[in-house]
Design a protein around this motif. Structure first.
Motif, PDB file in Angstrom:
ATOM      1  N   LYS A  57       0.858  -1.196   0.000  1.00  0.00           N
ATOM      2  CA  LYS A  57       0.000   0.000   0.000  1.00  0.00           C
ATOM      3  C   LYS A  57       0.890   1.240   0.000  1.00  0.00           C
ATOM      4  O   LYS A  57       1.770   1.370   0.851  1.00  0.00           O
ATOM      5  CB  LYS A  57      -0.911  -0.006   1.230  1.00  0.00           C
ATOM      6  CG  LYS A  57      -1.753   1.260   1.337  1.00  0.00           C
ATOM      7  CD  LYS A  57      -2.737   1.158   2.482  1.00  0.00           C
ATOM      8  CE  LYS A  57      -3.384   2.504   2.769  1.00  0.00           C
ATOM      9  NZ  LYS A  57      -4.311   2.439   3.898  1.00  0.00           N
ATOM     10  N   VAL A  58       0.646   2.097  -0.971  1.00  0.00           N
ATOM     11  CA  VAL A  58       1.462   3.294  -1.138  1.00  0.00           C
ATOM     12  C   VAL A  58       0.576   4.535  -1.008  1.00  0.00           C
ATOM     13  O   VAL A  58      -0.483   4.612  -1.626  1.00  0.00           O
ATOM     14  CB  VAL A  58       2.136   3.283  -2.537  1.00  0.00           C
ATOM     15  CG1 VAL A  58       2.861   4.595  -2.800  1.00  0.00           C
ATOM     16  CG2 VAL A  58       3.106   2.112  -2.656  1.00  0.00           C
ATOM     17  N   ILE A  59       1.025   5.485  -0.186  1.00  0.00           N
ATOM     18  CA  ILE A  59       0.323   6.779  -0.097  1.00  0.00           C
ATOM     19  C   ILE A  59       1.159   7.791  -0.870  1.00  0.00           C
ATOM     20  O   ILE A  59       2.388   7.836  -0.715  1.00  0.00           O
ATOM     21  CB  ILE A  59       0.191   7.261   1.365  1.00  0.00           C
ATOM     22  CG1 ILE A  59      -0.520   6.210   2.229  1.00  0.00           C
ATOM     23  CG2 ILE A  59      -0.543   8.595   1.440  1.00  0.00           C
ATOM     24  CD1 ILE A  59      -0.496   6.544   3.728  1.00  0.00           C
ATOM     25  N   ILE A  60       0.489   8.580  -1.693  1.00  0.00           N
ATOM     26  CA  ILE A  60       1.178   9.660  -2.399  1.00  0.00           C
ATOM     27  C   ILE A  60       0.463  10.956  -2.061  1.00  0.00           C
ATOM     28  O   ILE A  60      -0.775  10.994  -2.064  1.00  0.00           O
ATOM     29  CB  ILE A  60       1.161   9.387  -3.915  1.00  0.00           C
ATOM     30  CG1 ILE A  60       2.111   8.222  -4.207  1.00  0.00           C
ATOM     31  CG2 ILE A  60       1.596  10.616  -4.713  1.00  0.00           C
ATOM     32  CD1 ILE A  60       1.742   7.407  -5.356  1.00  0.00           C
ATOM     33  N   THR A  61       1.234  11.980  -1.720  1.00  0.00           N
ATOM     34  CA  THR A  61       0.583  13.270  -1.493  1.00  0.00           C
ATOM     35  C   THR A  61       0.975  14.205  -2.626  1.00  0.00           C
ATOM     36  O   THR A  61       2.055  14.073  -3.211  1.00  0.00           O
ATOM     37  CB  THR A  61       0.993  13.903  -0.157  1.00  0.00           C
ATOM     38  OG1 THR A  61       2.378  14.271  -0.226  1.00  0.00           O
ATOM     39  CG2 THR A  61       0.754  12.971   1.011  1.00  0.00           C
ATOM     40  N   GLY A  62       0.081  15.122  -2.939  1.00  0.00           N
ATOM     41  CA  GLY A  62       0.389  16.019  -4.046  1.00  0.00           C
ATOM     42  C   GLY A  62      -0.392  17.310  -3.982  1.00  0.00           C
ATOM     43  O   GLY A  62      -1.268  17.489  -3.129  1.00  0.00           O
ATOM     44  N   GLY A  63      -0.032  18.199  -4.887  1.00  0.00           N
ATOM     45  CA  GLY A  63      -0.712  19.494  -4.976  1.00  0.00           C
ATOM     46  C   GLY A  63      -0.279  20.418  -3.854  1.00  0.00           C
ATOM     47  O   GLY A  63       0.558  20.058  -3.015  1.00  0.00           O
ATOM     48  N   PRO A  64      -0.855  21.594  -3.827  1.00  0.00           N
ATOM     49  CA  PRO A  64      -0.524  22.547  -2.762  1.00  0.00           C
ATOM     50  C   PRO A  64      -1.457  22.331  -1.577  1.00  0.00           C
ATOM     51  O   PRO A  64      -2.459  21.626  -1.695  1.00  0.00           O
ATOM     52  CB  PRO A  64      -0.865  23.886  -3.414  1.00  0.00           C
ATOM     53  CG  PRO A  64      -2.043  23.557  -4.297  1.00  0.00           C
ATOM     54  CD  PRO A  64      -1.855  22.134  -4.779  1.00  0.00           C
ATOM     55  N   THR A  65      -1.128  22.900  -0.432  1.00  0.00           N
ATOM     56  CA  THR A  65      -2.178  23.056   0.578  1.00  0.00           C
ATOM     57  C   THR A  65      -2.607  24.519   0.505  1.00  0.00           C
ATOM     58  O   THR A  65      -1.872  25.362  -0.027  1.00  0.00           O
ATOM     59  CB  THR A  65      -1.705  22.701   2.000  1.00  0.00           C
ATOM     60  OG1 THR A  65      -0.677  23.601   2.396  1.00  0.00           O
ATOM     61  CG2 THR A  65      -1.227  21.273   2.071  1.00  0.00           C
ATOM     62  N   VAL A  66      -3.798  24.802   0.980  1.00  0.00           N
ATOM     63  CA  VAL A  66      -4.262  26.195   1.019  1.00  0.00           C
ATOM     64  C   VAL A  66      -4.593  26.523   2.469  1.00  0.00           C
ATOM     65  O   VAL A  66      -5.238  25.733   3.162  1.00  0.00           O
ATOM     66  CB  VAL A  66      -5.486  26.441   0.093  1.00  0.00           C
ATOM     67  CG1 VAL A  66      -5.127  26.241  -1.352  1.00  0.00           C
ATOM     68  CG2 VAL A  66      -6.652  25.573   0.453  1.00  0.00           C
ATOM     69  N   GLU A  67      -4.083  27.660   2.917  1.00  0.00           N
ATOM     70  CA  GLU A  67      -4.232  28.047   4.319  1.00  0.00           C
ATOM     71  C   GLU A  67      -5.054  29.336   4.365  1.00  0.00           C
ATOM     72  O   GLU A  67      -4.598  30.374   3.862  1.00  0.00           O
ATOM     73  CB  GLU A  67      -2.843  28.264   4.949  1.00  0.00           C
ATOM     74  CG  GLU A  67      -1.848  27.119   4.704  1.00  0.00           C
ATOM     75  CD  GLU A  67      -2.267  25.792   5.345  1.00  0.00           C
ATOM     76  OE1 GLU A  67      -3.005  25.826   6.337  1.00  0.00           O
ATOM     77  OE2 GLU A  67      -1.855  24.724   4.833  1.00  0.00           O
ATOM     78  N   PRO A  68      -6.261  29.262   4.924  1.00  0.00           N
ATOM     79  CA  PRO A  68      -7.145  30.432   4.854  1.00  0.00           C
ATOM     80  C   PRO A  68      -6.651  31.635   5.666  1.00  0.00           C
ATOM     81  O   PRO A  68      -6.045  31.470   6.724  1.00  0.00           O
ATOM     82  CB  PRO A  68      -8.473  29.911   5.410  1.00  0.00           C
ATOM     83  CG  PRO A  68      -8.159  28.652   6.111  1.00  0.00           C
ATOM     84  CD  PRO A  68      -6.896  28.099   5.546  1.00  0.00           C
ATOM     85  N   ILE A  69      -6.932  32.814   5.102  1.00  0.00           N
ATOM     86  CA  ILE A  69      -6.647  34.087   5.782  1.00  0.00           C
ATOM     87  C   ILE A  69      -7.960  34.611   6.376  1.00  0.00           C
ATOM     88  O   ILE A  69      -8.025  35.021   7.519  1.00  0.00           O
ATOM     89  CB  ILE A  69      -6.094  35.119   4.776  1.00  0.00           C
ATOM     90  CG1 ILE A  69      -4.754  34.648   4.222  1.00  0.00           C
ATOM     91  CG2 ILE A  69      -5.985  36.507   5.415  1.00  0.00           C
ATOM     92  CD1 ILE A  69      -4.212  35.494   3.085  1.00  0.00           C
ATOM     93  N   ASP A  70      -9.008  34.562   5.547  1.00  0.00           N
ATOM     94  CA  ASP A  70     -10.346  34.943   6.016  1.00  0.00           C
ATOM     95  C   ASP A  70     -11.342  34.067   5.257  1.00  0.00           C
ATOM     96  O   ASP A  70     -10.952  33.043   4.687  1.00  0.00           O
ATOM     97  CB  ASP A  70     -10.579  36.457   5.844  1.00  0.00           C
ATOM     98  CG  ASP A  70     -10.610  36.882   4.376  1.00  0.00           C
ATOM     99  OD1 ASP A  70     -10.660  36.002   3.497  1.00  0.00           O
ATOM    100  OD2 ASP A  70     -10.597  38.104   4.112  1.00  0.00           O
TER     101      ASP A  70
END
Ligand code: CTP
Length: 394
Positions: free
Chosen positions: A184-197
């Motif tokens: 079993k393989v986990i792959i993470t990808g893309g950006p994370t988005v961190e809210p300001i408001d």
């Protein structure tokens, strides 16, 4: 994975071109057999162009040493009939082999995937349903058609299943015996988005293409593949379980239960390093300068390495200066089993590109240069290393 696609004479025959193209993109070697009637609906030149292989129709055309149908039956990991008419389903159910495709089906020991597409009355006809039940009981896999608009001008069941469903079924059937089977393989990808408001956020330019390529290759090599991804415009590959997340915290929480049963994680996500300390519920009004207090997000990789045991933890190092030195430091600090150092400022290695280059760095100090290559080829290299390590642990 060597895939043989049989194309029969349903109007949906043109959709087989998309299936072939998607499989090729995953690195599969694809060949096509068309029935004589299918050739009235779509040209062999299309499939020849997409696969780079000769398209076969004639049972009596020469094989290499053995008859052609035996060559074709033996030389593939999976045979998929896309689209499958009521006629080919009936012929297979009765053991009739009166053309190349039906003869190959009868001669192969490879798994057979069948994606029917036909008018609703035909699909629901008792004879067709009985044939499908008979073949299912014999181990043939069916990718059920969808309900929707049919070429005959009616709404109903019989529309060829989605590209994702068909390619997923073919990948699953054909990757049996792959070097990552049972892992079993986990792959993470893309950006994370961190809210300001309520309407604004901090993020980065990650496209998710590297993670999508990694997931495609892991699935094709037989791994149970989970893609944990931030928001991207990149369609996830078929045959992969996708968990969509937004923030670094979401990503960490989504990985945690999957990690318990995983053998490896490849962390290609561009996780934001900072998040606003306070998130305003509503929208911040425009009133002069705005100062944001940012606090570090959790380092997901370091947390996973802390109790990894026999599991493999693979990271990426995004570096614009002193690539190798900085990546070596990260490998050590995050206790990784492999790190891929890449520089987004290099030609062909930027965000959103289909190619990448850099270095693979191992815990024993070995550094392997990666010349500019497609993200799919780089994914193969990464999983060659992962597979070798997992093989030595097993
Ligand atoms: N990573 C992580 N959690 C974070 C930040 C990064 O798990 N909060 C992972 C990335 O997915 C990548 C590796 O750590 O596999 C290195 O990420 P990178 O951005 O290159 O380095 P950072 O650790 O963020 O350090 P810096 O930004 O200072 O270079």
């Amino acid at each position: 994975m060597r895939v043989l696609i049989g194309v029969t004479a349903s109007i949906a025959a043109y959709k087989a071109a998309e299936v072939v193209s998607d499989l090729k993109k995953s690195g599969a070697d694809v060949s096509v057999i068309m029935t004589e009637h299918a050739a009235s609906l779509i040209g062999a030149a299309t499939f020849r162009g997409l696969t780079g292989n000769e398209v076969r129709t004639d049972l009596f055309e020469g094989g290499t040493k053995r008859p052609l149908h035996i060559d074709l039956a033996r030389d593939h990991d999976v045979l998929a009939i896309v689209p499958a008419t009521a006629n080919i389903i009936g012929k297979i159910a009765c053991g009739i082999c009166d053309d190349l495709l039906s003869t190959v089906v009868l001669s192969t020991t490879a798994p057979v995937v069948i994606a029917p597409a036909m008018n609703e009355m035909m699909y629901l006809n008792t004879v067709v349903q009985e044939n499908i039940a008979k073949l299912t009981a014999r181990g043939y896999s069916f990718v059920e058609p969808e309900t929707g608009w049919l070429a005959c001008g009616a709404e109903g069941v019989g529309r060829l299943a989605s590209l994702e469903a068909i390619v997923g079924a073919i990948t699953q059937a054909g990757s049996q015996g792959g070097d990552l089977e049972g892992k079993k393989v986990i792959i993470t990808g893309g950006p994370t988005v961190e809210p300001i408001d309520a309407v604004r956020f901090i993020s980065n330019k990650s496209s998710g293409k590297m993670a999508s390529s990694l997931a495609r290759v892991a699935a094709r090599r037989g791994a149970e593949t989970v893609l944990v991804t931030g928001p991207t415009g990149t369609a996830p590959p078929a045959g992969v379980r996708v968990i969509e997340v937004e923030t670094a915290r979401d990503m960490k929480e989504a990985i945690a239960p999957e990690w318990e049963t995983a053998d490896c994680i490849v962390m290609a996500a561009a996780v934001c390093d900072f998040r606003p300390e306070k998130v305003k519920n509503g929208k911040i009004k425009r009133q002069g300068n705005l100062t944001l207090d940012l606090v570090p997000t959790e380092d997901i990789l370091s947390g996973l390495s802390a109790d990894k045991g026999d599991k493999l933890v693979v990271g990426f190092a995004l570096e614009t200066d002193n690539e190798i030195e900085n990546a070596k430091k990260k490998l050590k600090e995050k206790d990784l089993d492999l790190i891929i150092a890449n520089n987004p400022l290099r030609e062909g290695a930027g965000f959103g590109s289909d190619t990448n280059c850099g270095h693979l760095i191992y815990p024993d100090g070995r550094v392997e240069e990666i010349p500019l290559m497609s993200k799919l080829d780089l994914s193969e290299k990464i999983f060659d290393a992962v597979s070798a390590r997992l093989g030595s642990i097993a």
